[in-house]
Design an enzyme around this catalytic site. Structure first.
Site, PDB file in Angstrom:
ATOM      1  N   LYS A 112       5.002   0.464   1.444  1.00 47.87           N
ATOM      2  CA  LYS A 112       6.372   0.939   1.203  1.00 47.87           C
ATOM      3  C   LYS A 112       6.287   2.401   0.778  1.00 47.87           C
ATOM      4  CE  LYS A 112      10.652  -0.448  -1.166  1.00 47.87           C
ATOM      5  NZ  LYS A 112      11.116   0.904  -1.495  1.00 47.87           N
ATOM      6  N   ASP A 115       7.510   6.171  -0.349  1.00 41.49           N
ATOM      7  CA  ASP A 115       8.481   6.767  -1.259  1.00 41.49           C
ATOM      8  C   ASP A 115       9.044   8.022  -0.608  1.00 41.49           C
ATOM      9  OD1 ASP A 115      10.004   7.265  -3.460  1.00 41.49           O
ATOM     10  OD2 ASP A 115       8.353   7.876  -4.762  1.00 41.49           O
ATOM     11  N   GLU A 166       4.241   3.335  -3.695  1.00 43.89           N
ATOM     12  CA  GLU A 166       5.480   2.732  -4.176  1.00 43.89           C
ATOM     13  C   GLU A 166       5.472   1.210  -4.137  1.00 43.89           C
ATOM     14  OE1 GLU A 166      10.307   3.114  -3.588  1.00 43.89           O
ATOM     15  OE2 GLU A 166       8.987   3.751  -1.979  1.00 43.89           O
TER      16      GLU A 166
END
Length: 322
Positions: A26, A28, A175
């Site tokens: 994931k 950022d 993240e």
């Protein structure tokens, strides 16, 4: 691109296991859809390129590093994340200088000093064929076959072991992860349980309803008062002062300056200690805030300002899993 919005993930409770799932980092950054149409009469000429944010704002000028995709020579619609690096880690704060720039010359200068990278994780159209109705496993295979490997764009790896990836991303200060069903179709603008997100840090987006001067200053911003859009209106969630300093504060004040209002935009009462001396603004600006959850009074615990989200509007926050 027809006003398409990206598909969104839901918050997961535990990382799924099994061969029907794949797992991605994931990132950022800023979600974008990149639309490339080649030139029909001359395949060697750059094609038409559009780069749009999650709320369909045209951000092509902001990211000149991506203009080279116009020469891809294929008709594609890509889904990905624009990221900037701070100390080797993709960080939204490092992207803050880039996402609001609408001047091509300034954007070009920033591209030299603070470059971005497009991390592509989905392919929604290829050579005129709509791929949204095909499973992720097929879309992913076609995406990896495009050869998108450049200093400014790449296709990050996907992994079979989600638990391992979750631990590795925490150790590397990333993240979090997103787990996706290999069979998942792409539903534009919808939040699907076939995509599950597992962030390491509690980062949320909130609407600014007012700001306060820095102590002993009449020109510098010291804190913002933020709220959460609900069916009952903008509900107060607290005062955010940490992280607002120097250029960050100056940029924020430039954005909020034209939005002065006569009264509080919050639907509920703001505590007197927070309201005193506050300059109220129209609730139009979205900011990211990192916090250690909520207090029992539903206030952000130890919040820290991370940047303005020009890619989001208050209406986007009505779905609070965003």
């Amino acid at each position: 691109m027809g006003g398409m919005r990206p598909m969104l993930a839901t918050k997961g409770t535990h990382v799924p296991a099994g061969p029907e799932w794949l797992h991605e980092v994931k990132w950022d950054g800023m979600r974008v859809l990149v639309d490339v149409h080649p030139t029909d009469d001359d395949p060697d000429r750059p094609g038409e390129l559009h780069v749009r944010s999650r709320n369909e704002k045209d951000v092509r000028v902001s990211f000149p590093e991506l203009h080279g995709l116009a020469g891809l020579g294929r008709d594609v619609l890509l889904d990905g994340e624009v990221v900037a690096f701070l100390d080797g880690v993709p960080t939204f704060g490092a992207l803050a200088d880039r996402i609001h720039v609408g001047n091509a010359r300034r954007a070009a200068l920033l591209a030299e000093s603070n470059p971005v990278t497009l991390l592509v994780f989905d392919l929604l159209r290829l050579d005129g064929e709509d791929l949204t109705g095909r499973p992720l496993s097929e879309r992913r295979e076609l995406l990896e076959g495009l050869g998108l490997a450049d200093v400014h764009w790449q296709v990050p790896a996907a992994y079979d072991d989600g638990a391992m990836l979750l631990q590795a991303t925490e150790e590397q200060r990333l993240e979090g992860i997103v787990s996706k069903r290999r069979s998942s179709l792409y539903h534009p603008g919808r939040r699907s349980p076939d995509w599950l997100k597992f962030p390491h840090r509690a980062i949320g987006s909130y609407v600014v309803g007012g700001w306060r001067h820095e102590t002993d200053s009449t020109s510098r911003i010291g804190a913002v008062l933020v709220g959460e859009p609900t069916g009952a209106g903008l509900v107060y969630r607290g005062r955010v002062g940490s992280g607002i300093a120097g250029k960050q504060g100056q940029r924020l004040l430039e954005v909020l300056g034209p939005l002065l209002a006569d009264a509080s935009p919050f639907a509920d009462d703001v505590p007197a200690v927070d309201a005193a001396g506050t300059v109220w603004v129209r609730p139009e600006v979205v900011v990211d805030v990192a916090a250690l959850g909520m207090t029992p009074a539903k206030r952000l615990r130890q919040p820290a300002y991370r940047g303005v989200r020009t890619d989001l509007s208050p209406v986007d926050l009505e779905d609070r899993d965003g």
